[in-house]
Design a protein around this motif. Structure first.
Motif, PDB file in Angstrom:
ATOM      1  N   THR A  62       0.722  -1.172  -0.013  1.00 29.70           N
ATOM      2  CA  THR A  62       0.128   0.081   0.090  1.00 29.70           C
ATOM      3  C   THR A  62       0.828   1.420  -0.341  1.00 29.70           C
ATOM      4  N   SER A  63       2.109   1.113   0.130  1.00 29.74           N
ATOM      5  CA  SER A  63       3.049   2.293   0.275  1.00 29.74           C
ATOM      6  C   SER A  63       2.570   2.940   1.503  1.00 29.74           C
ATOM      7  N   HIS A  64       1.756   2.642   2.489  1.00 25.43           N
ATOM      8  CA  HIS A  64       1.606   3.442   3.544  1.00 25.43           C
ATOM      9  C   HIS A  64       2.697   3.119   4.683  1.00 25.43           C
ATOM     10  N   ILE A  65       2.890   4.400   5.458  1.00 25.78           N
ATOM     11  CA  ILE A  65       3.931   4.254   6.438  1.00 25.78           C
ATOM     12  C   ILE A  65       3.266   4.511   7.793  1.00 25.78           C
ATOM     13  N   THR A  66       3.905   3.620   8.596  1.00 24.02           N
ATOM     14  CA  THR A  66       3.425   3.631  10.203  1.00 24.02           C
ATOM     15  C   THR A  66       4.389   3.485  11.108  1.00 24.02           C
ATOM     16  N   VAL A  67       4.149   4.065  12.218  1.00 21.55           N
ATOM     17  CA  VAL A  67       5.287   3.968  13.238  1.00 21.55           C
ATOM     18  C   VAL A  67       5.423   2.533  13.845  1.00 21.55           C
ATOM     19  N   ALA A  68       6.924   2.364  13.797  1.00 17.69           N
ATOM     20  CA  ALA A  68       7.286   0.697  14.035  1.00 17.69           C
ATOM     21  C   ALA A  68       6.671   0.332  15.418  1.00 17.69           C
ATOM     22  N   THR A  69       7.074   1.295  16.487  1.00 13.18           N
ATOM     23  CA  THR A  69       6.685   0.929  17.901  1.00 13.18           C
ATOM     24  C   THR A  69       6.036   2.124  18.414  1.00 13.18           C
ATOM     25  N   MET A  70       5.170   1.624  19.561  1.00 12.48           N
ATOM     26  CA  MET A  70       4.359   2.764  20.096  1.00 12.48           C
ATOM     27  C   MET A  70       5.278   3.659  21.074  1.00 12.48           C
ATOM     28  N   THR A  71       6.486   3.323  21.313  1.00  8.48           N
ATOM     29  CA  THR A  71       7.474   4.285  22.214  1.00  8.48           C
ATOM     30  C   THR A  71       7.982   5.132  21.643  1.00  8.48           C
ATOM     31  N   HIS A  72       7.827   5.209  20.105  1.00  9.46           N
ATOM     32  CA  HIS A  72       8.189   6.387  19.023  1.00  9.46           C
ATOM     33  C   HIS A  72       7.366   7.182  18.424  1.00  9.46           C
ATOM     34  N   THR A  73       5.960   6.986  18.879  1.00  9.61           N
ATOM     35  CA  THR A  73       4.815   7.733  18.370  1.00  9.61           C
ATOM     36  C   THR A  73       5.128   9.145  18.746  1.00  9.61           C
ATOM     37  N   ASP A  74       5.438   9.763  19.868  1.00 11.75           N
ATOM     38  CA  ASP A  74       5.407  11.152  20.230  1.00 11.75           C
ATOM     39  C   ASP A  74       6.774  11.817  19.444  1.00 11.75           C
ATOM     40  N   LEU A  75       7.959  10.896  19.335  1.00 14.68           N
ATOM     41  CA  LEU A  75       9.043  11.510  18.656  1.00 14.68           C
ATOM     42  C   LEU A  75       8.674  11.643  17.146  1.00 14.68           C
ATOM     43  N   VAL A  76       8.229  10.679  16.527  1.00 10.13           N
ATOM     44  CA  VAL A  76       7.664  10.619  15.068  1.00 10.13           C
ATOM     45  C   VAL A  76       6.898  11.929  14.839  1.00 10.13           C
ATOM     46  N   ALA A  77       5.926  12.140  15.992  1.00  8.32           N
ATOM     47  CA  ALA A  77       4.844  13.266  15.799  1.00  8.32           C
ATOM     48  C   ALA A  77       5.783  14.609  15.610  1.00  8.32           C
ATOM     49  N   GLN A  78       6.541  14.575  16.649  1.00 11.97           N
ATOM     50  CA  GLN A  78       7.587  15.824  16.791  1.00 11.97           C
ATOM     51  C   GLN A  78       8.333  16.206  15.350  1.00 11.97           C
ATOM     52  N   LEU A  79       9.052  15.090  15.092  1.00  7.45           N
ATOM     53  CA  LEU A  79       9.618  15.139  13.762  1.00  7.45           C
ATOM     54  C   LEU A  79       8.788  15.704  12.581  1.00  7.45           C
ATOM     55  N   ARG A  80       7.623  15.010  12.529  1.00  9.15           N
ATOM     56  CA  ARG A  80       6.710  15.442  11.475  1.00  9.15           C
ATOM     57  C   ARG A  80       6.375  17.075  11.326  1.00  9.15           C
ATOM     58  N   ASN A  81       6.227  17.507  12.552  1.00 10.23           N
ATOM     59  CA  ASN A  81       5.842  18.725  12.842  1.00 10.23           C
ATOM     60  C   ASN A  81       7.079  19.677  12.502  1.00 10.23           C
ATOM     61  N   ARG A  82       8.366  19.227  12.535  1.00 10.83           N
ATOM     62  CA  ARG A  82       9.358  19.876  12.143  1.00 10.83           C
ATOM     63  C   ARG A  82       9.544  19.841  10.558  1.00 10.83           C
TER      64      ARG A  82
END
Length: 508
Positions: A62-82
């Motif tokens: 599907t080419s869809h991107i997902t966060v690998a583990t729940m522990t990284h959810t906040d970090l990925v959200a921060q980086l996405r905002n960046r």
């Protein structure tokens, strides 16, 4: 089991078929940049995709991107905002020297932005291919980037990642374009960052303050000033400057073949101490153009500033920067180095003064011991004068009319003894003067080996110069005439004491 992949497949589309992936332009740990074709307009763009590979996966079906583990959810959200912040920062800018953002959208569980595709070559790639650039060309490119940086500084924005890899020379017109605003930061009118300040390090190009978590506390153009001066140093020498912590607060050494005004300005702009560093891009440009009178009126520029030993780096008690978790087009992640130089800050004043006096005496002693014995050594001038008047007469037996040389720089292409060269000359005075003819040339077969020109224009229109190699050794003496855009003369080999048959060149 799912099949995971990294980049989108060539030929796949985005935005319901609007953009077709042509190829991958570059990718790092936190982003992938694609060359795409706009199917409705038939034009090429670059699209940057947010994809932190260490923290996310892409589904192969599907080419869809997902966060690998729940522990990284906040970090990925921060980086996405960046990532989205970078898009907003660039989209607000409209300058020919800055890459342009056209659109932002979300798809495949991630974010994208569409920007100009700049068909060209990065400065680091250009120098790797051709070697050090002629001073006039390097300064010209630097001044144009300074204009782009001045434009963003006027809007209370700092780039924080100026380096040769983030400047593309556009093929169509040769103009430099600043890219990769992944570390850029927008400040408010009070000079405070509008969001958390995350800083990365590009070794050799980042100033000392970027090596520390609290090294940058508010808006200032001086961080970008340092990085641009370091970029100019690289263009002129084909060498990455020493890292800021390893300079230990000392003034950077600049090769002697670089003109004094440019060398002094580089030293000033790369001063470790923020208080004494070149204040802005306007002052940097004035310094590079050699206008010290105007510069003295507009800033604290003076010889003492350039030659002083800067105060020590910030205290090592500061926390080191956590490596910036964002990697965009042409951005390279770097290691963090912490300086250990600050201990002398705690010394008593009398001890510092005593050590300074002892150090000065030792330096003077070393200089005197290392000076060559003039009775036994052959200097640049001595070697150049080894061609006798009789030899010169044989080389130039014909009478030539007096030719007036325009007082500006001239680019030539031609040959020495059949070997292709690129040559530029700058005539600064129509008459006999010390070093009123300067320039550089290089053989096409070995572009990394630059010969630096230092010479004079003689009364009968003859141009005479000595060519010095990268080690500072005089290797050739040239005598030639310039007439109607044609350079014609002969060259004498000072190393082998033999004549090189001819030098011929034509203005580009």
């Amino acid at each position: 089991m799912y099949e995971y992949m990294i980049a989108l497949n060539i030929g796949s589309t985005l935005q319901n078929g609007k953009y077709t992936i042509e190829k991958v332009l570059g990718q790092g740990g936190f982003g992938i940049t694609y060359l795409v074709r706009h199917e409705y307009l038939g034009t090429l763009f670059a699209i940057k995709e947010f994809f932190p590979q260490d923290y996310c996966n892409r589904d192969g079906d599907t080419s869809h991107i997902t966060v690998a583990t729940m522990t990284h959810t906040d970090l990925v959200a921060q980086l996405r905002n960046r990532f989205l912040s970078e898009a907003r920062n660039i989209a607000a800018l409209n300058h020919p020297g800055i890459v342009k953002i056209h659109d932002v959208f979300e798809e495949n569980g991630t974010a994208y932005f569409v920007m100009d595709f700049i068909d060209g070559q990065t400065l680091d790639s250009l120098v790797a291919e051709r070697g050090a650039l002629p001073e006039r060309k390097a300064v010209s490119l630097t001044v144009k980037i300074a204009e782009a940086l001045s434009f963003i500084h006027q809007r209370k924005m700092a780039h924080y990642d100026v380096k040769p890899a983030n400047i593309i020379i556009r093929k169509s017109d040769g103009a430099p374009v600043l890219i990769d605003f992944g570390l850029s930061k927008q400040f408010n009118d009070n000079g405070d960052a509008r969001s958390k300040l995350l800083i990365g390090v590009s070794h050799g190009f980042s100033p000392l303050e970027q090596y520390y978590e609290d090294g940058i506390t508010g808006f200032s153009p001086k961080t970008d000033v340092y990085a641009l001066a370091a970029t100019l140093y690289y263009l002129l020498t084909a060498r990455v400057p020493p890292e800021a912590p390893r300079l230990g607060g000392r003034t950077i050494e600049v090769p002697v073949n670089i003109s004094k005004s440019v060398a002094d300005t580089i030293k000033w702009a790369m001063t470790t101490d923020l208080q004494h560093r070149c204040p802005d891009m306007s002052s940097l440009t004035i310094g590079l153009n050699g206008n010290k009178t105007q510069l003295a009126k507009e800033s604290s520029y003076n010889a003492d500033t350039l030659n002083r030993i800067s105060p020590p780096p910030p205290s090592p008690s500061r926390k080191p920067v956590v490596e910036d978790a964002y990697d965009s087009h042409y951005h390279q992640e770097t290691e963090t180095i912490i300086s250990q130089e600050q201990r002398k800050r705690h010394m008593p004043v009398w001890l510092i003064v005593l050590l300074s006096i002892i150090g000065t005496i030792l330096v003077l002693t070393v200089i005197l011991v290392c000076l060559p014995d003039s009775s036994n050594s052959t200097t640049y001038s001595d070697a150049a004068e080894e061609m006798t008047d009789e030899e010169a007469s044989e080389l130039f037996a014909s009478e030539e009319e007096v030719i007036e040389i325009p007082a500006n720089a001239m680019d030539f292409t031609g040959t020495i003894d059949g070997n292709e060269i690129s040559l530029w000359l700058e005539i600064t005075d129509n008459g006999i003067a010390d070093k009123d003819v300067t320039g550089e040339y290089r053989y096409s077969s070995n572009p990394g080996n630059v010969f630096h020109i230092s010479g004079v224009q003689e009364p009968n229109g003859l141009i005479r110069w000595d060519a010095v190699d990268n080690s500072g050794k005089a290797v050739e003496r040239v005598r030639c005439y310039i007439n109607s855009g044609q350079l014609d003369g002969q060259c004498y080999d000072l190393v082998n004491k033999s004549e090189i048959t001819s030098i011929k060149a034509t203005l580009r």
